[in-house]
Design a protein around this motif. Structure first.
Motif, short mmCIF file in Angstrom:
data_model
loop_
_atom_site.label_atom_id
_atom_site.label_comp_id
_atom_site.label_asym_id
_atom_site.label_seq_id
_atom_site.Cartn_x
_atom_site.Cartn_y
_atom_site.Cartn_z
N ALA A 14 -32.14 60.09 14.30
CA ALA A 14 -31.19 60.41 15.41
C ALA A 14 -31.53 61.07 16.97
O ALA A 14 -31.09 61.13 17.72
N ALA A 15 -32.31 62.28 16.66
CA ALA A 15 -33.04 63.12 17.50
C ALA A 15 -34.14 62.04 18.70
O ALA A 15 -34.05 62.64 19.77
N LYS A 16 -34.64 61.53 17.58
CA LYS A 16 -35.38 60.25 18.87
C LYS A 16 -34.36 59.07 19.65
O LYS A 16 -34.70 59.71 20.70
N ALA A 17 -34.09 58.87 18.99
CA ALA A 17 -32.55 58.09 19.23
C ALA A 17 -32.00 58.77 20.60
O ALA A 17 -31.31 58.37 21.96
N TYR A 18 -31.96 59.77 20.83
CA TYR A 18 -30.76 60.85 21.66
C TYR A 18 -31.97 60.83 23.10
O TYR A 18 -31.52 60.87 23.79
N GLY A 19 -33.02 61.73 22.91
CA GLY A 19 -34.40 61.70 23.98
C GLY A 19 -34.34 62.26 24.70
O GLY A 19 -34.89 63.27 25.14
N LYS A 20 -33.05 63.25 24.49
CA LYS A 20 -33.26 64.56 26.03
C LYS A 20 -33.82 65.88 25.13
O LYS A 20 -33.56 65.90 23.89
N PRO A 21 -34.06 66.95 25.83
CA PRO A 21 -34.65 68.11 24.83
C PRO A 21 -34.08 68.78 23.62
O PRO A 21 -32.63 68.45 24.15
N ILE A 22 -34.51 68.82 22.83
CA ILE A 22 -33.78 69.71 21.81
C ILE A 22 -34.91 70.78 21.62
O ILE A 22 -35.64 70.56 21.31
N ILE A 23 -33.89 71.75 21.23
CA ILE A 23 -35.02 73.03 21.16
C ILE A 23 -34.69 73.20 19.47
O ILE A 23 -32.99 73.52 19.47
N VAL A 24 -35.13 73.71 18.91
CA VAL A 24 -35.33 73.74 16.83
C VAL A 24 -35.09 74.45 16.22
O VAL A 24 -36.93 74.84 16.66
N ARG A 25 -34.76 75.48 16.07
CA ARG A 25 -35.12 77.01 15.65
C ARG A 25 -34.98 76.99 14.05
O ARG A 25 -34.16 76.77 13.67
N TYR A 26 -36.11 76.20 13.93
CA TYR A 26 -36.13 75.79 11.53
C TYR A 26 -36.18 77.55 10.73
O TYR A 26 -37.45 78.26 11.39
N ALA A 27 -35.77 77.74 9.91
CA ALA A 27 -35.51 78.66 9.17
C ALA A 27 -36.17 80.09 10.05
O ALA A 27 -36.80 80.95 9.85
N HIS A 28 -34.66 80.95 10.92
CA HIS A 28 -35.92 81.69 11.49
C HIS A 28 -35.57 83.04 11.16
O HIS A 28 -34.95 83.28 9.96
N GLU A 29 -35.60 84.15 11.55
CA GLU A 29 -35.95 85.21 10.73
C GLU A 29 -37.09 85.41 9.45
O GLU A 29 -36.19 85.80 8.19
N MET A 30 -37.92 84.55 9.54
CA MET A 30 -39.08 84.36 8.48
C MET A 30 -39.14 85.51 7.33
O MET A 30 -39.33 86.06 6.15
N ASP A 31 -39.63 86.65 7.82
CA ASP A 31 -40.39 87.87 7.72
C ASP A 31 -39.15 88.83 7.66
O ASP A 31 -39.69 89.91 6.70
N GLY A 32 -37.24 87.98 7.30
CA GLY A 32 -37.02 89.28 7.27
C GLY A 32 -37.02 89.38 5.38
O GLY A 32 -37.79 88.88 4.86
N THR A 33 -36.13 90.00 5.17
CA THR A 33 -35.42 89.63 3.76
C THR A 33 -33.38 89.52 3.01
O THR A 33 -33.48 89.89 2.04
N TRP A 34 -33.55 88.48 4.14
CA TRP A 34 -31.51 88.15 3.73
C TRP A 34 -31.36 86.72 3.55
O TRP A 34 -30.96 86.43 4.03
N PHE A 35 -32.40 85.93 4.07
CA PHE A 35 -32.29 84.55 4.13
C PHE A 35 -33.14 83.72 2.69
O PHE A 35 -34.09 84.29 2.28
N PRO A 36 -32.97 82.56 2.27
CA PRO A 36 -33.04 81.69 1.27
C PRO A 36 -34.77 82.17 0.85
O PRO A 36 -35.52 81.18 0.28
N TRP A 37 -34.47 81.42 2.99
CA TRP A 37 -36.57 80.06 2.83
C TRP A 37 -37.99 81.48 3.01
O TRP A 37 -38.46 81.74 2.76
#
Length: 243
Positions: free
Chosen positions: A84-107
């Motif tokens: 779906a992202a490729k079909a859209y074609g325009k620039p998208i910024i993805v911030r995957y699993a942010h603040e990974m070095d913290g202690t408040w998210f499951p990832w």
């Protein structure tokens, strides 16, 4: 003046999961706004029910672990999303699993006594398997599906911990979250951003004083509302970020 970016929150397993609609994204682009998608590998099964042992995760919870994601537990979803992202074609910024070095998210790496430990199962996440999950998600979207219009933003908290970094070829933007918090006393923008920028440069180039070859984004920032209006309105030193 419209903002340059607009944050959109999308989860893997519940609530908003699909790639945003074309009409929604086109509305942003018509105003010169680039969407930044906070893409969270989270779903209902990772949440810890009352009285449950966090160290005995269910099969449903394990599906959201970094190891499971790296090994394909969400590949059907990722491929659909990437197409779906490729079909859209325009620039998208993805911030995957942010603040990974913290202690408040499951990832993040699970830590007893934190809000994370009270909210989520311990599914065995580590910096090493986070890196593998990031690399896998990146490769499915940009390589398998060919969605080169999706640019991945890796952003931690204040500094750039090397153990969580997937490598320069898996990151199109790099950044950090840094706030002027009341407990630490008032700091100018230069004081707030200087150490994180040097940390990011060291991670990308090996030298804190060498300009980053990957563009730097201040992913989150702010000034604590407990500071006086006069302090919050003080002119801030302008910082030109690398890239």
């Amino acid at each position: 003046q419209y903002p340059a970016t607009f944050s959109i929150w999308i989860n893997f397993g519940y609530g908003s999961t699909a790639f945003p609609s074309k009409s929604y994204l086109d509305g942003l682009y018509a105003r010169g706004i680039t969407p930044v998608i906070f893409w969270q590998p989270v779903g209902p099964d990772i949440h810890l029910p009352g009285g449950a042992d966090p160290n005995t995760p269910t099969a449903g919870a394990k599906k959201y672990s970094n190891n499971a994601i790296a090994n394909g537990s969400f590949d059907a979803y990722l491929n659909t999303w990437g197409a779906a992202a490729k079909a859209y074609g325009k620039p998208i910024i993805v911030r995957y699993a942010h603040e990974m070095d913290g202690t408040w998210f499951p990832w993040s790496k699970w830590k007893a006594g934190t809000s994370q430990a009270r909210s989520y199962y311990n599914v065995g996440n580590t910096p090493a398997n986070f890196v593998k999950s990031w690399q896998h998600v990146h490769d499915v979207i940009r390589n398998n599906q060919g969605a080169k219009n999706v640019k991945f933003l890796w952003a931690s908290i204040d500094s750039a911990p090397a153990g969580w970094y997937p490598g320069n070829k898996y990151v199109q933007y790099i950044g950090f979250d840094s706030y002027t918090r009341f407990e630490g006393g008032f700091r100018s923008m230069a004081q707030t951003f200087d150490n994180p920028i040097q940390s990011v440069r060291s991670l990308v180039t090996g030298n804190a004083n060498t300009v980053s070859t990957i563009p730097i984004i201040v992913a989150e920032t702010g000034v604590d509302e407990r500071f006086s209006p006069e302090q919050r309105a003080l002119p801030q030193t302008t910082i030109v970020l690398d890239g």
